[in-house]
Every structure is written in structure tokens, then in C-alpha cells.
Design an enzyme around this catalytic site. Structure first.
Site, PDB file in Angstrom:
ATOM      1  N   ARG A 444     -34.304  -0.974   3.032  1.00 20.27           N
ATOM      2  CA  ARG A 444     -35.013   0.147   3.650  1.00 20.27           C
ATOM      3  C   ARG A 444     -35.008   0.009   5.180  1.00 20.27           C
ATOM      4  NH1 ARG A 444     -40.846   2.113   4.146  1.00 20.27           N
ATOM      5  NH2 ARG A 444     -40.792   4.323   3.637  1.00 20.27           N
ATOM      6  N   TRP A 478     -52.126  -0.763   2.197  1.00 20.80           N
ATOM      7  CA  TRP A 478     -51.321  -1.880   2.715  1.00 20.80           C
ATOM      8  C   TRP A 478     -50.029  -1.942   1.907  1.00 20.80           C
ATOM      9  CZ3 TRP A 478     -53.122  -6.067   6.107  1.00 20.80           C
ATOM     10  CH2 TRP A 478     -52.231  -7.139   6.207  1.00 20.80           C
ATOM     11  N   ASP A 479     -48.926  -1.532   2.517  1.00 25.34           N
ATOM     12  CA  ASP A 479     -47.654  -1.395   1.797  1.00 25.34           C
ATOM     13  C   ASP A 479     -46.737  -2.589   2.067  1.00 25.34           C
ATOM     14  OD1 ASP A 479     -45.835  -0.198   0.107  1.00 25.34           O
ATOM     15  OD2 ASP A 479     -45.811   1.707   1.174  1.00 25.34           O
ATOM     16  N   ASP A 549     -44.877   4.467  -7.332  1.00 22.29           N
ATOM     17  CA  ASP A 549     -44.423   5.584  -6.506  1.00 22.29           C
ATOM     18  C   ASP A 549     -44.053   6.797  -7.352  1.00 22.29           C
ATOM     19  OD1 ASP A 549     -44.805   4.427  -4.060  1.00 22.29           O
ATOM     20  OD2 ASP A 549     -42.724   3.819  -3.770  1.00 22.29           O
TER      21      ASP A 549
END
Length: 730
Positions: A444, A478-479, A549
Site C-alpha cells: 500500500r 488506530w489502523d 473492511d
């Protein structure tokens, strides 16, 4: 509750309200497992331990007792290389290159309460009367290595926790190469193994298989517990179902790479184990140093998989989750991610929040894109300062706009990551995990900050704290959106590089402890591409996790059902999103999207400003319903009724602790002509009470609902659902 020690037999019997666990120390010092299961008096448990001579290919450690072979002995913490050929619980490398080590009984201590684990999350007690702990000390005379095996028994939860502290009490430096948290041997293999496996957007699907000779295991080598596997296993005895039969569960309170498995040996005994993954792991243990393993939570239930789940749910809800939000209902929120992605400004955010307020929503959460130059996922992670092009008046202005609506404000972070295209990376290119001379692989478009470094941890604590102190923020998402590659640290010497991944986890836990303790009024939700780090370790610091997700209602049936096998409903984030769904393209009705999302921490993830009047009214009803059932969903007892893994229908329900209220969700995925007329039997109600159903006259007996059942509805159209709200008639 008690931990009994029979000095004459050298036998330990651990008892909770409904469970017994027993082992005996043999004269050679080996802790031999005897029993784990339904509570027994334990008058002569030693008779269960059979020591019989085996074939010559199972050697003998004691020539004075030729019928004893470690290869056939059920054990508590086995080693390899001294006549046991099965998978060991630990392995140590000596300076001479050998890996032979034999820990045997040295001493023990029994005390009330439970100690904290150094630097690691764990289940806790609020009073010493809640639990009793046995510390069993084993020692290897040659090396001086000591292992303290901790067993804690919880009176009110029918759970046993296990962990191990290794202490180098000798003079030589040792390399700890394998350090599991628990191992237990069953004398048979008549089990099914249940695991929770999947992928990104398809997390924690239920998989079952009959045990076979050899090794069957699940593991993560990704530096996180992962979307693909979960640090949990259950063994289901023959005939065990959702509601009946013996079930054994083990769950690791850890968020990094793990291994969990069962080995069935030549004699059809089964060795169940869980702990840090030994793959690419080594810990240099110098003289006087210690190493603490994560905690394993062991649960036995004679009441099937559902009984096991409810034990885990209650224990984790009340003695793993901490802080002021443990016992508080969680707010209904709207998140702007699928509404705007990176393309937003303050006016757009205020418009979504305003629409949310009109619908009864309580919190707005600003997701990715508010910092640095973050207009895509290619830049700015690590630059935790406000993007003044999007928010020219700063974050304070936006928070103030939302607060004026009498709504709370939440904010998204990804503090464990760094973008190569960022000011932070330009200043500190050595701050990411990397191996000198090797490519720095990106996921990513980002790299991972090296949390084993104190300077990195200090930077993150300061920058995140500065933002959280700048405005009245009451929620943080918090990802963490990638897994570890090129695992190395610029500050660790060569002989400690294989400690990096675990040191990262210890560093992360230190950061989380510092930040969450400094901001106790903030509700923290963990996320890792959705459910990539849904584990007890994260729940210790953050009471809820973004479940997946994938927000499609039909997909969520399996995801939320599988997650509920071990994790409480109060830990699951569940939102209504737009259609066609952004992950799978499905078009489920707003009603069904809402009905499925009601079974979690409820919210919306779409553009509320484009709703029609009809949709607005539907959302108002959903919000009002959730506010009514929220205490039930978040704190009630959870019962699974119909499995999405076994048919076209899914159903589950929540029952209040006093059994005076219940909430049922039923979903039918695909319709067929001339469908069967059926009933669904409810669970957990009081058979002696009568229950009124909202929207209907009359009442149902609790016994009637559980034994005769409730007529299932007939629908016209796929992805249909219905909810039922029951209240006891007074």
C-alpha cells in the site's frame, strides 16, 4: 475455587466452578498431565496416569524405570531430544551448538490473585479473591535455565490462563529458539479441530476438520495475528455441537506472529499447543536475563461451542478490556471513508455530520486524508500534522463545527507506518524496518516504522498526543495496513536481529499503554485493514476492533458469526455502507444492512447527505432501535441459532443477564419458490416467564419459544431479514 496440592502424590488439582485440571510430578521431575474437563472431586486422579512400556522406538530416559518413555507420557511442558519425539513447548541452543535441555520440577508456589505480565497484555483481576495462581518452577541443572509456569484459575469464568517466564540463572548465554505459552496432552484423538481462517475482507470463517495422525496447525508469519489466521483453536469432542458436548478452546493474548496446533502421535494421543511462532524467532538470553511468553487463555465447556463462547465473551468483556469504556455503551457513529475517500473539505464533513445529527447519530469520525499531503495512499504517513489545503482553519475548526452540532468527534490514524514520500522518511530513512542492502518492499505504498526503537516510539507518542491534546477528540481509529517484510532493525546487533518482530510487539504495547493511559476519555478502536489484528492483545488496550473492511451485509453474516466464536459482540465494529457494496458489489436492502450491523458497535459508512426522505426515516428507526437494544447487544449473553456456514439462513440472539429482554436477528440470503414452512428455536430465555413481542398482541412463553419455536418469516426477494424484540411480561 481452589488449587489443591497433594504433597504425598505430588499432584496438583486446579478447580473452578465447573472445571478440573490436574497434573502430577513424577519422581524424575517430569510434570505429567492427567485431566482437563468437567469438574471432579479428584479423590484418586493419579490412577488415570498410565505408564506402560512401549516399543523400543520409544526410548527410556530412566534406565531404572523401563516402562517410562517421554515419547508416550502426557506432559505439561515437553522438551525435544530426551526421548520425546513430538513437537516441544520450548527449545534452547547452548554455546556448544546443542539444543538439548531438560526442565524438571524444582519448586512451586500457590497464591491468591494474579500478577501482571511484564510488558505484555493479559487477563486481569480486580480482587485477589477472584482467582488463584500456581507458579510451577522447572529447572535444567546443566544450564541453570529456569522456567516458571504460571497457571491462574478464575472462579467466575471457568477459564485457566497459562504463561511461562524463562530465567537464565546460569552463567552461559543461551538462545531461546522456541517458547510456547502452553502445551497439553490428551490421551486420545477423538476430536474435531475448529479454526478461524480467511483473508482480507473474508476474516475468521469457521473451518472444522477431524484430527488425523501427524501435525495440523495454523500460524502467522506476518508480524501480526493476520486476516488469514487467528490465534485461536478449539477441540470439539465426538458429538459436540453448538449447545452440547465437551469443547476445549485456547486463545493467545498476542498480536504478532503465532503458531497454534495439534499433533496426533503414533499412540493416537493429541498434543494441543499455542504460542509465539518459532519461525524466524530467536531470543538471546544472557546470564540473569528473563523472557516472558504471552498468555494463553484456556476454556473448557461441557455445553458445546456456544457455552465456550459465552465464557470467553464474559471474561474478555470484564477482565481483558479495561478503562472507562469497558462498562459504557458505545456511541453510534458515521465515518466518512466510503462517502468521500480522500476528497473532502471542512464543509463536506460538516454536511455529513449535520445529516447524521438529524438522524440521531452521536459521533462523526474523520478517516484517512486529513494530514500531510494525503490526497492518495502514496504519501504522508508519519507526517501527523493537519493538511491546511483541505482544512485551512485547522483541525480545531472542524472539531468545533461538529461539537456545535452536539456530536462527538473521532479521528483516524495509522501511526505504525511511514510513507517513503513523507517528510519523516526524508529525515529518518533508517526508522523503518529494513535490512541493509536489501530492497525495502512496500505494501500500500508504505513501510513499517521500527517500534523496537525507543526514538521511534517517543516520536509517535509525542506527535499523536499533540493532535489528541489539540481538540476535544473522543474517539480514535488506530489502523495498520500492511504486514512485515525485510524484518530487521538498524539498532540491533547481528545476533539479535531475529528478536526484531517480537521487540516490535513489545514496543507497540508500550506505545498503546502510554497513549491510552494518557487519554482515558478517548474510545480507541483498533483496525488492520479491517480485521487483520483482531486478537486479545489489542483488546487489552482498545475495547473494540473494526471487524472487517468488508461491510456487505451478507458477507458480514459469516465474518461476524465466526468472530463471535471467541470474541465478545461488544468488541466488533459493524456499519451500514452504501450499495452497490464497495467490496463485493452486492445490493442488499437498507433494512437488512441495518439489521446485520445492529449486532455490534453500530454505525454508518456512507454519504448521509444523499439519502432520500424514505431512507432518512428508515435510518431514524434503525438508530432508535439500536439505542433501545444497545445494552443487550453490548453486554447481554449471545446465542447463535442458525449458522451461515451450514445453510441459507442465519440467526442469532441476545438475552439480558436477568433474562427479562431478548433481541433476535434472522436473515434469509436467497429465496426459492414454495419455500418450506419452518420454526426457529430461541435460546437462553427463562422458561417460566412470558415474553411480549414488540408490534404484536399477546405473549409467548419462554419455554414455548425455546422448545416449540417461532415461525420463520417468508420473504419475497433475496437478502431479506427480520428482527424481534422481546420483553418479559410483568
Amino acid at each position: 475455587m481452589a488449587i489443591f496440592y497433594d504433597k504425598e502424590l505430588n499432584l496438583f488439582h486446579l478447580q473452578s466452578k465447573n472445571t478440573s485440571y490436574a497434573f502430577q510430578i513424577l519422581k524424575q521431575g517430569y510434570p505429567a498431565h492427567i485431566y482437563w474437563g468437567r469438574k471432579v472431586k479428584g479423590l484418586q486422579l493419579d490412577r488415570l496416569l498410565q505408564i506402560k512400556e512401549r516399543a523400543s522406538f520409544s526410548p527410556n530416559p530412566d534406565q531404572g524405570q523401563l516402562n517410562l518413555s517421554l515419547d508416550a507420557l502426557p506432559q505439561e511442558f515437553p522438551s525435544y531430544g530426551t526421548t520425546d519425539f513430538r513437537s516441544p513447548a520450548y527449545q534452547v541452543k547452548l554455546p556448544n551448538g546443542s539444543t538439548i535441555c531438560e526442565l524438571t520440577y524444582d519448586s512451586h508456589e500457590i497464591y491468591n490473585g494474579k500478577k501482571k505480565l511484564d510488558g505484555l497484555p493479559a487477563v486481569y483481576v480486580e480482587s485477589d479473591s477472584e482467582a488463584q495462581t500456581l507458579e510451577l518452577t522447572l529447572k535444567d541443572d546443566l544450564t541453570g535455565l529456569t522456567a516458571v509456569l504460571s497457571y491462574t484459575v478464575f472462579e467466575n469464568h471457568d477459564a485457566i490462563t497459562r504463561s511461562v517466564k524463562f530465567i537464565n540463572s546460569g552463567e552461559m548465554t543461551l538462545d531461546l529458539q522456541r517458547a510456547l505459552s502452553m502445551s497439553v496432552d490428551f490421551v486420545h484423538d477423538r476430536f474435531e479441530m475448529l479454526q478461524l481462517s480467511g483473508a482480507w475482507a473474508r476474516e475468521r470463517y469457521v473451518h472444522k476438520r477431524k484430527l488425523e495422525p501427524g501435525m495440523q496447525s495454523v500460524e502467522s508469519r506476518r508480524g501480526s495475528s493476520s486476516h488469514m489466521q487467528n490465534p485461536f483453536l478449539a477441540l470439539l469432542a465426538e458429538g459436540a455441537t453448538e449447545d452440547h458436548g465437551d469443547v476445549y478452546g485456547v486463545n493467545l493474548v498476542y498480536s504478532g506472529s503465532f503458531i497454534a496446533g495439534v499433533e496426533v502421535d503414533q499412540y493416537h494421543s493429541s498434543r494441543l499447543f499455542i504460542g509465539i511462532n518459532p519461525f524466524d524467532f530467536n531470543w538471546k538470553l544472557e546470564a540473569g536475563q528473563q523472557f516472558q511468553t504471552p498468555e494463553a487463555v484456556m476454556v473448557f465447556s461441557p455445553d458445546g461451542l456456544g457455552g465456550m463462547s459465552r465464557i470467553y465473551h464474559e471474561l474478555y468483556r470484564t477482565r481483558l478490556v479495561r478503562g472507562e469504556f469497558r462498562d459504557k455503551t458505545r456511541p453510534i457513529l458515521v465515518n466518512n471513508w466510503e462517502a468521500t475517500y480522500f476528497n473532502f473539505n471542512a464543509d463536506k464533513i460538516e454536511a455529513i455530520a449535520t445529516a447524521g445529527k438529524e438522524l440521531g447519530i452521536e459521533m462523526f469520525v474523520l478517516d484517512d486524508g486529513w494530514f500531510g499531503k494525503r490526497n492518495a495512499d502514496t504519501t504522508s504517513l508519519g507526517d501527523w500534522f493537519v493538511d491546511r489545503n483541505k482544512l485551512p482553519n485547522g483541525l480545531e475548526d472542524l472539531v468545533d463545527r461538529v461539537k456545535r452540532l452536539d456530536m462527538q468527534f473521532g479521528l483516524w490514524f495509522e501511526p505504525e507506518m511511514i510513507s517513503p514520500e513523507s517528510e519523516l522518511y526524508k529525515a529518518h530513512p533508517d526508522w523503518c524496518l529494513h535490512v541493509e542492502g536489501r530492497r525495502r518492499s512496500q505494501g500500500r505504498n508504505q513501510l513499517i516504522l521500527d517500534y523496537s526503537r525507543q526514538d521511534v516510539r517517543d516520536y509517535i507518542v509525542k506527535t499523536v498526543s499533540d493532535i489528541l491534546s489539540s481538540s476535544p477528540i473522543t474517539y480514535v481509529k488506530w489502523d495498520m495496513n500492511r504486514n512485515m517484510t525485510e524484518i530487521g532493525s538498524a539498532l540491533l546487533p547481528a545476533d539479535r536481529q531475529r528478536e526484531t518482530a517480537h521487540r516490535y510487539m513489545l514496543g507497540l504495547y508500550e506505545v498503546l499503554e502510554t497513549i491510552t493511559s494518557s487519554f482515558p476519555h478517548i474510545l480507541f478502536e483498533s483496525c488492520s485493514g479491517g480485521g487483520g489484528r483482531f486478537d486479545p492483545g489489542m483488546l487489552y488496550y482498545m475495547p473494540q476492533t473494526w471487524t472487517s473492511d468488508n461491510t456487505d451485509a451478507v458477507s458480514r453474516l459469516k465474518i461476524q458469526y465466526g468472530t463471535s466464536i471467541v470474541y465478545p459482540i461488544s468488541t466488533m465494529g459493524a456499519h451500514v455502507s452504501a450499495i452497490p457494496n464497495h467490496q463485493v458489489g452486492r445490493k442488499a436492502s437498507l433494512e437488512t444492512r441495518g439489521n446485520v450491523a445492529l449486532s455490534g458497535n453500530f454505525g454508518y459508512e456512507l454519504d448521509l447527505t444523499v439519502f432520500t426522505e424514505e431512507e432518512k426515516e428508515a435510518v431514524k428507526e434503525q438508530v432508535a432501535l439500536y439505542k433501545d437494544v444497545r445494552p443487550l447487544v453490548q453486554f447481554g449473553d449471545f446465542y447463535r441459532l442458525l449458522s451461515p456456514f451450514e445453510g441459507n439462513e442465519t440467526a442469532w440472539m441476545f438475552v439480558s443477564k436477568d433474562k427479562s429482554e431478548a433481541f433476535v436477528v434472522y436473515v434469509s440470503v436467497l429465496q426459492e419458490a414454495n419455500a418450506k414452512l419452518d420454526r426457529i428455536r430461541l435460546k437462553g430465555l427463562d422458561p417460566n416467564l412470558e415474553y411480549a413481542l414488540d408490534g404484536e398482541d399477546g405473549a409467548y412463553g419462554g419455554d414455548e419459544l425455546m422448545h416449540a419455536g417461532l415461525q420463520t418469516p417468508l420473504f419475497h426477494g433475496d437478502y431479506s431479514s427480520k428482527v424481534y424484540r422481546f420483553r418479559a411480561v410483568k
